[in-house]
Design an enzyme around this catalytic site. Sequence first.
Site, mmCIF file in Angstrom:
data_model
loop_
_atom_site.group_PDB
_atom_site.id
_atom_site.type_symbol
_atom_site.label_atom_id
_atom_site.label_comp_id
_atom_site.label_asym_id
_atom_site.label_seq_id
_atom_site.Cartn_x
_atom_site.Cartn_y
_atom_site.Cartn_z
ATOM 1 N N LYS A 23 51.845 6.994 18.691
ATOM 2 C CA LYS A 23 52.797 6.055 18.244
ATOM 3 C C LYS A 23 53.085 4.672 18.884
ATOM 4 O O LYS A 23 53.014 3.745 18.246
ATOM 5 C CB LYS A 23 54.214 6.828 18.621
ATOM 6 C CG LYS A 23 54.735 8.093 17.724
ATOM 7 C CD LYS A 23 55.640 8.722 18.210
ATOM 8 C CE LYS A 23 55.996 10.044 17.243
ATOM 9 N NZ LYS A 23 57.049 10.986 17.985
ATOM 10 N N ASP B 54 64.978 7.835 15.963
ATOM 11 C CA ASP B 54 64.631 9.373 15.463
ATOM 12 C C ASP B 54 65.703 9.583 14.701
ATOM 13 O O ASP B 54 65.583 10.843 14.025
ATOM 14 C CB ASP B 54 64.378 10.199 16.689
ATOM 15 C CG ASP B 54 62.813 10.529 16.846
ATOM 16 O OD1 ASP B 54 62.094 10.267 15.871
ATOM 17 O OD2 ASP B 54 62.596 11.086 17.953
ATOM 18 N N GLN C 280 60.837 11.718 23.322
ATOM 19 C CA GLN C 280 59.766 12.727 22.616
ATOM 20 C C GLN C 280 60.482 14.273 22.995
ATOM 21 O O GLN C 280 60.500 14.431 24.263
ATOM 22 C CB GLN C 280 58.355 12.537 23.184
ATOM 23 C CG GLN C 280 57.304 13.366 22.625
ATOM 24 C CD GLN C 280 57.167 13.270 21.044
ATOM 25 O OE1 GLN C 280 57.118 12.268 20.438
ATOM 26 N NE2 GLN C 280 56.822 14.294 20.436
#
Length: 279
Positions: A44, A111, A88
């Site tokens: 990422k 997200d 994450q």
Amino acid sequence: MKGAELAARIRADVAREVAELGDVCLATVLVGDDPASHIYIDKKHEAAHGAGIVTRDMRLPASTSEEDVLGLVDELNEDEGVDGILVQLPLPSQIDEVRVTNAVLPVKDVDGLHTVNAGRLYLGTPLHVPATAWGCMELLADHGVEVGGAEAVVIGRSELIGRPVAMLLLSANATVTMCHSRTRDLGEQARRADILIAAVGRPWLVTPDMVKPGAAVLDVGINRTEDGLRGDVDPAVGDVAGFMTPVPGGVGPMTIALLLRSTLKAARYRRGLLAFQGA
Ligand code: NAP
């Protein structure tokens, strides 16, 4: 379906728009030493840098307390220089994932997992959307797959993939069936699908006999097996399907590309160039 190609185009578009906007920043929070998570986060950051996005890479030991993670999220929320925040998952067991996810400011929640963003998606007026689900919709659009009126079957009902992709398909006027581990006859359900999305985490669960000839099949699964990386869909399904994504090189690269687009979107929301309404 060539996810990698489309993802490269999206990344190039994002890079151009970031250059026009200037100073876009993504912060990531990784707790613990799960090797797969470290690989995902590295990818990422690499992709973000390739698009001209500045990153902050916060990595904390597995023993970090929930309070300390929440403290870091608060700092990033308040930091005017940070546009997007990604925590994450999974987090170590002493940390409540829902609490942490909901601590991220909705406008910075790239997200799309905060209750506000999940709720807006449910209501059909999305703000930030989970990148993998968004990537599936972009793949369908890019390949000219008609979603309106189509029978869409989603296998998997996670908050990260199954639920959001089902909501996006519904908003695009598909007739959506959601399957999961308690679905009685998975094959019978799957065979009705014009669009079949597998987001399960079971290697080659979907076999050719479960697929309608000509269907568009999106394989979200990433399963590390002794024989290598496997999707949720048996590659032999390619002989039956009209379109199919490979693993690797299908949905995976789209997830990263759409995360970059979400970060750009967060930067636009924060600069008042897009309205973050109702949050
Ligand atoms: P998850 O949270 O474990 O959810 C899996 C879902 O599959 C659950 O809803 C579960 O049903 C259902 N399921 C399990 N076994 C089943 C079976 N035999 N038949 C039908 N349904 C079954 O997983 P996830 O986070 O959604 O991830 C799914 C897969 O996508 C994983 O392989 C993951 O590594 C991969 N992934 C890929 C990307 C990408 O960018 N390509 C991104 C993230 C994740 P219940 O709800 O009934 O338990």
